[in-house]
Design an enzyme around this catalytic site. Structure first.
Site, PDB file in Angstrom:
ATOM      1  CD  GLU A  94      -7.481   8.357   5.402  1.00  0.00           C
ATOM      2  OE1 GLU A  94      -7.598   8.514   6.519  1.00  0.00           O
ATOM      3  OE2 GLU A  94      -6.874   7.505   4.804  1.00  0.00           O
ATOM      4  CB  CYS A 107      -1.895   9.729  -3.378  1.00  0.00           C
ATOM      5  SG  CYS A 107      -2.138   7.596  -3.500  1.00  0.00           S
ATOM      6  CB  CYS A 114     -10.377  -1.438  -1.570  1.00  0.00           C
ATOM      7  SG  CYS A 114      -9.905  -2.321  -3.287  1.00  0.00           S
ATOM      8  CB  CYS A 118      -4.192  -6.533  -1.707  1.00  0.00           C
ATOM      9  SG  CYS A 118      -4.797  -6.126  -3.578  1.00  0.00           S
ATOM     10  CB  CYS A 121      -3.711  -3.493   1.307  1.00  0.00           C
ATOM     11  SG  CYS A 121      -4.782  -1.860   0.754  1.00  0.00           S
ATOM     12  N   GLY A 165      -9.199   2.099  -2.788  1.00  0.00           N
ATOM     13  CA  GLY A 165      -9.907   1.637  -3.785  1.00  0.00           C
ATOM     14  C   GLY A 165      -9.237   1.118  -5.154  1.00  0.00           C
ATOM     15  CD  GLU A 166      -8.068  -1.768  -9.560  1.00  0.00           C
ATOM     16  OE1 GLU A 166      -7.005  -2.317  -8.738  1.00  0.00           O
ATOM     17  OE2 GLU A 166      -8.129  -1.425 -10.423  1.00  0.00           O
ATOM     18  CB  SER A 197      -2.100   2.285  -9.414  1.00  0.00           C
ATOM     19  OG  SER A 197      -1.882   1.220  -8.699  1.00  0.00           O
ATOM     20  CB  CYS A 338       1.841   2.243  -0.363  1.00  0.00           C
ATOM     21  SG  CYS A 338       2.659   3.467  -1.637  1.00  0.00           S
TER      22      CYS A 338
END
Ligand code: SF4
Length: 350
Positions: A94, A107, A114, A118, A121, A165-166, A197, A338
């Site tokens: 997405e 974004c 991911c 966290c 999330c 994702g990171e 980020s 977020c």
């Protein structure tokens, strides 16, 4: 056996030059191809009219141009829009378009799922599927740009890698994608309009800073190691002292600042003492702090502290001289805010 075609959108300028050279062509052909690949409406080598007809036929036998078609688009009451893209292996990722007065920000996702886990999330709770290829990163931008052209929604101005994702866990592909996004013949975004980020992968942060001029955002969410490790398992690998030290060393241009993202969670990281602690922690780091209210997810453990508390927290940090902003969530009604991206409108293949 059929030869696998090279997706040219996985290659930046240097990669394209190497590719055309492997076909016995001079380097400038790679630059010519790049100048065509990202023009709206270009989907076929036969549209690349300044390449010799025979070479276009050779390209057709060795390469392809991928693109995302028919995204699922959900539009929010607040003007933001979430795009769901089905990847060639069936997974869904997405991207979220966030229009504002003076900018249109996209974004972007960098991984399917991911691995960072966290706790607050939804993407993290899905687990990790795979890294996105450079083409799958830039195709999000191309598809949304084309959608905006079709519906007369203006122009994309900013990109933030804060989707699924990171990004720094997929650094190699991210760097290729950033190179395509910033190359003049590619998508021609200024580096200062791109923000990457991270949840705090320290070595990769430094690599990013050495390889590019893009802005860095750090998801902080706590001012002490105990709280941060509880919220973000990555903190066990790179604790706060190490992370903040790396932020101090991150190569930055004049007036550039690191953006710290701080999701406020009632009773966990929102007290006056925590604000004081945060001020001590960030002393000496050129920074901008964004305070975010916790968005609704299925996780009932975390609640937003409410506006009053957020204002008080902001006030304390401001008193210490920090630039602090309370960011309002966008797209919460379509699960686009977020921490809410989870590819919910579709599921991966079984
Ligand atoms: S907040 Fe970012 S890094 Fe953490 S689990 Fe979610 S997508 Fe991954």
């Amino acid at each position: 056996m059929e030869q696998e075609l090279t997706d040219l959108k996985n290659l930046d300028q240097q990669g394209l030059i190497r590719f055309v050279e492997s076909l016995g062509q001079p380097a400038f052909r790679g630059r010519q191809i790049l100048a065509w690949l990202y023009r709206p409406g270009v989907t076929d080598f036969f549209q690349m009219t300044d390449l010799a007809r025979e070479f276009r036929a050779v390209l057709g036998r060795h390469a392809r141009i991928s693109r995302f078609t028919e995204p699922v688009v959900q539009q929010s009451r607040d003007g933001s829009a979430k795009f769901g893209f089905r990847l060639e292996d069936g997974f869904v990722i997405e991207s979220v378009l966030i229009p504002d007065e003076d900018r249109n920000t996209l974004c972007v996702s960098s991984q399917a799922g991911c691995a960072m886990g966290c706790r607050f999330c939804m993407t993290g709770s899905m687990g990790f599927t795979r890294n996105l290829q450079p083409a799958e990163i830039v195709n999000q931008v191309c598809a949304v740009r084309d959608w905006m052209l079709e519906y007369d929604r203006g122009r994309l101005t900013n990109l933030v890698f804060m989707g699924m994702g990171e990004p720094l866990a997929n650094l190699k592909n991210l760097l290729t994608a950033l190179s395509i996004l910033t190359e003049q013949r590619g998508l021609d975004f200024a580096s200062r309009r791109i923000t990457v980020s991270t949840c705090g992968l320290v070595p990769q942060m430094m690599e990013l800073g050495q390889a590019t001029d893009v802005n860095l955002a750090v998801s902080l969410h706590a001012a002490d190691d105990v709280t941060r490790s509880r919220l973000m398992p990555v903190n066990d690998r790179y604790p706060l002292a190490e992370l903040i030290e790396a932020c101090k060393k991150f190569p930055m241009k004049k007036r550039q600042r690191i953006m710290f993202e701080y999701t406020m969670l009632a009773g966990i990281n929102d007290s006056d003492e925590t604000a004081e602690k945060l001020a001590r922690l960030l002393r000496g780091v050129p920074s901008k702090i964004n305070l975010l209210a916790m968005n609704a997810t299925d996780n009932e453990e975390f609640r937003s502290p409410g506006r009053e508390r957020m204002l008080r927290f902001q006030q304390i940090l401001r008193r210490h001289g920090f630039s602090v902003f309370i960011r309002h969530s966008r797209g919460e009604d379509i699960l686009a805010a977020c921490g809410q991206l989870a590819g919910r409108h579709s599921s991966p293949p079984v």
